[in-house]
Design a protein around this motif. Structure first.
Motif, PDB file in Angstrom:
ATOM      1  N   SER A 297       0.830  -1.210   0.000  1.00  0.00           N
ATOM      2  CA  SER A 297       0.000   0.000   0.000  1.00  0.00           C
ATOM      3  C   SER A 297       0.862   1.256   0.000  1.00  0.00           C
ATOM      4  CB  SER A 297      -0.916   0.032   1.230  1.00  0.00           C
ATOM      5  OG  SER A 297      -1.823  -1.036   1.173  1.00  0.00           O
TER       6      SER A 297
ATOM      7  N   ALA B 184       1.071   4.142  -2.891  1.00  0.00           N
ATOM      8  CA  ALA B 184       0.832   5.568  -2.644  1.00  0.00           C
ATOM      9  C   ALA B 184       2.022   6.415  -3.113  1.00  0.00           C
ATOM     10  CB  ALA B 184       0.546   5.805  -1.167  1.00  0.00           C
TER      11      ALA B 184
ATOM     12  N   GLN C 266     -11.724  -1.961   1.094  1.00  0.00           N
ATOM     13  CA  GLN C 266     -10.901  -0.813   1.489  1.00  0.00           C
ATOM     14  C   GLN C 266      -9.871  -0.471   0.408  1.00  0.00           C
ATOM     15  OE1 GLN C 266      -8.015  -1.083   4.741  1.00  0.00           O
ATOM     16  NE2 GLN C 266      -8.681   0.908   5.493  1.00  0.00           N
TER      17      GLN C 266
ATOM     18  N   GLU D 119     -11.755   1.389  -2.221  1.00  0.00           N
ATOM     19  CA  GLU D 119     -12.135   2.706  -1.730  1.00  0.00           C
ATOM     20  C   GLU D 119     -10.928   3.664  -1.725  1.00  0.00           C
ATOM     21  OE1 GLU D 119     -15.173   3.773  -0.946  1.00  0.00           O
ATOM     22  OE2 GLU D 119     -14.370   5.748  -0.347  1.00  0.00           O
ATOM     23  N   VAL D 120      -9.843   3.208  -1.085  1.00  0.00           N
ATOM     24  CA  VAL D 120      -8.690   4.095  -0.906  1.00  0.00           C
ATOM     25  C   VAL D 120      -7.954   4.332  -2.225  1.00  0.00           C
ATOM     26  CG1 VAL D 120      -6.400   4.300   0.189  1.00  0.00           C
ATOM     27  CG2 VAL D 120      -8.368   3.516   1.529  1.00  0.00           C
TER      28      VAL D 120
ATOM     29  N   LYS E 150     -10.856   4.900  -5.515  1.00  0.00           N
ATOM     30  CA  LYS E 150     -11.654   6.132  -5.439  1.00  0.00           C
ATOM     31  C   LYS E 150     -10.856   7.321  -4.925  1.00  0.00           C
ATOM     32  CE  LYS E 150     -15.991   3.667  -5.311  1.00  0.00           C
ATOM     33  NZ  LYS E 150     -16.716   2.893  -4.298  1.00  0.00           N
ATOM     34  N   GLU E 151     -10.368   7.237  -3.667  1.00  0.00           N
ATOM     35  CA  GLU E 151      -9.733   8.428  -3.084  1.00  0.00           C
ATOM     36  C   GLU E 151      -8.465   8.846  -3.824  1.00  0.00           C
ATOM     37  OE1 GLU E 151      -9.282   7.824   1.172  1.00  0.00           O
ATOM     38  OE2 GLU E 151     -11.375   7.167   1.277  1.00  0.00           O
ATOM     39  N   LEU E 152      -7.607   7.880  -4.136  1.00  0.00           N
ATOM     40  CA  LEU E 152      -6.344   8.237  -4.787  1.00  0.00           C
ATOM     41  C   LEU E 152      -6.442   8.168  -6.313  1.00  0.00           C
ATOM     42  CD1 LEU E 152      -3.754   6.542  -2.391  1.00  0.00           C
ATOM     43  CD2 LEU E 152      -4.388   8.949  -2.502  1.00  0.00           C
ATOM     44  N   ASP E 153      -7.615   7.771  -6.794  1.00  0.00           N
ATOM     45  CA  ASP E 153      -7.890   7.740  -8.238  1.00  0.00           C
ATOM     46  C   ASP E 153      -6.810   6.976  -9.020  1.00  0.00           C
ATOM     47  OD1 ASP E 153      -9.336   8.289 -10.515  1.00  0.00           O
ATOM     48  OD2 ASP E 153      -8.281  10.169 -10.906  1.00  0.00           O
TER      49      ASP E 153
ATOM     50  N   GLY F 280      -0.597  10.110   3.641  1.00  0.00           N
ATOM     51  CA  GLY F 280      -2.035  10.302   3.814  1.00  0.00           C
ATOM     52  C   GLY F 280      -2.871   9.026   3.777  1.00  0.00           C
ATOM     53  N   LEU F 281      -2.220   7.863   3.879  1.00  0.00           N
ATOM     54  CA  LEU F 281      -3.003   6.618   3.911  1.00  0.00           C
ATOM     55  C   LEU F 281      -3.734   6.517   5.250  1.00  0.00           C
ATOM     56  CD1 LEU F 281      -0.520   4.060   2.292  1.00  0.00           C
ATOM     57  CD2 LEU F 281      -2.613   5.006   1.287  1.00  0.00           C
ATOM     58  N   PRO F 282      -4.899   5.843   5.287  1.00  0.00           N
ATOM     59  CA  PRO F 282      -5.633   5.720   6.542  1.00  0.00           C
ATOM     60  C   PRO F 282      -4.804   5.012   7.618  1.00  0.00           C
ATOM     61  CG  PRO F 282      -6.905   4.776   4.698  1.00  0.00           C
ATOM     62  CD  PRO F 282      -5.567   5.159   4.163  1.00  0.00           C
TER      63      PRO F 282
END
Ligand code: XMP
Length: 326
Positions: free
Chosen positions: A50, A54, A81, A84-85, A88-91, A193-195
């Motif tokens: 992950s 990123a 997840q 999602e991460v 979606k979030e990081l496209d 910025g990862l969860p």
């Protein structure tokens, strides 16, 4: 593969500032190495892959293709997840493959632990390879190799690494965190910025729930295991144990016992709680979970999970018990 040594002058990354410096350096190096070419990454959703994802997204955006193979043995919510991460979030350029049926069909009726591991590892490579061959113009393969992997490469982790990729996949490697220790990878992940839950998640074996659904895996028992495990994790989160205990999970053996539910005979599987502490996974001690919490977890699992009628606690340190049951 020759890796060399971590430079002696390299300071341990313990703060956001040090992480930001590392990230800036790596972004520049990755851009230099990759140019305008494409990079492929097997994204398991674990800490190392992950963080590499990123970092690469920051450096080269859509030139990175992430492939997430769901082998059907993930914990509850994990593949979701990743989507999602990263999707979606990081496209990110994310290819999601639900290979659950392929894995579970191959595993049907197989009870021998080593055979199960071999099937899972072998099939993982096959699925990943198939997907990789559909993609065009990939020049690099990114990997979440970290420094302990290099130091222990002929030790335990080598045979553990289910994410290991085929030898003949001839691509140049991109391994931006190869000189980092795990704690540093986490600091870098947070700086990216990862969860928090993704960056600080407990270790999870490559074969996943496959080695916790003991004996021959069936879909109904695997489902019960996943649900019971999710309850254990939720309760550890709520009660401040998640950040304290090194590894905790449920194992469900292939046996039933007699019970009573709603006034009727109810045969079900036992859910076995294992919660251990260790520094290097070579030996481990047992976490002393408060009895009130154990009662609460037992109550929830036996009432909320179909097929489970007892909850047991594994009190065996390592040695003599290994951390996993298989
Ligand atoms: P054992 O069961 O050998 O586990 O005491 C020690 C640690 O290694 C993890 N483990 C694995 N990790 N692939 C992995 O990536 C595997 O096949 C595997 N088997 C065990 C285990 O969860 C524990 O943290």
């Amino acid at each position: 593969m020759e890796y060399g040594k971590r430079p002696e002058t390299m300071a341990r990354i313990t703060t956001k500032e040090l992480a930001d410096t590392f990230i800036a350096e790596q972004v520049a190096e990755i851009r230099e190495q990759v140019g305008d070419k494409k990079v492929l990454l097997a994204l398991s959703g674990g800490v190392d892959s992950s963080v590499v994802a990123a970092l690469l997204i920051k450096a080269i955006g859509k030139q990175l293709v992430c492939v997430h193979v769901n082998h059907g043995l993930m914990r509850k919510g994990e593949s979701e997840q990743v989507i999602e991460v990263f999707g979606k979030e990081l496209d990110a350029n994310l290819v999601y493959i639900d290979a659950t049926d392929r894995f579970l069909d191959l595993l049907a009726g197989v009870s021998e632990p080593e055979k199960k591991r071999k099937i899972i590892g072998g099939e993982f490579i096959k699925v990943f390879d198939e997907e990789a061959s559909k993609l065009e113009g990939i020049s690099f393969l990114a990997q979440g190799t970290i420094y302990p992997d290099i130091l222990e490469s002929d030790g335990v982790k080598a045979h553990h690494n289910v994410g290991g990729l085929p030898e003949d996949m001839k691509m140049e490697l991109v391994e931006p965190v190869k000189y980092l220790y795990k704690d540093e990878v986490r600091v870098v992940g947070e700086a990216l910025g990862l969860p928090h839950g993704m960056v600080y998640r407990q270790p999870f074996p490559g074969p996943g729930l496959g080695v916790r659904c003991l004996g021959a895996i069936t879909r109904d028992r695997l489902h019960a295991l996943r649900e019971a495990d999710a309850i254990l994790r939720e309760e550890f989160d709520k009660n401040g144990l998640a950040g304290k205990v090194w590894q905790y999970f449920i194992a469900v053996p292939d046996m039933k016992s007699v019970g009573v539910k709603d006034g009727k005979r109810y045969e079900g599987w036992p859910a076995i709680i294992r919660a251990v502490n260790t520094t290097d996974a070579m030996s481990a001690t047992i976490e002393e979970i408060p009895y009130a919490l154990l009662h609460h977890i037992t109550d929830r699992i036996t009432h909320e999970v179909d097929g489970i009628n007892r909850v047991l606690l594994d009190l065996t340190p390592k040695p003599i018990g290994t951390i996993e049951w298989e």
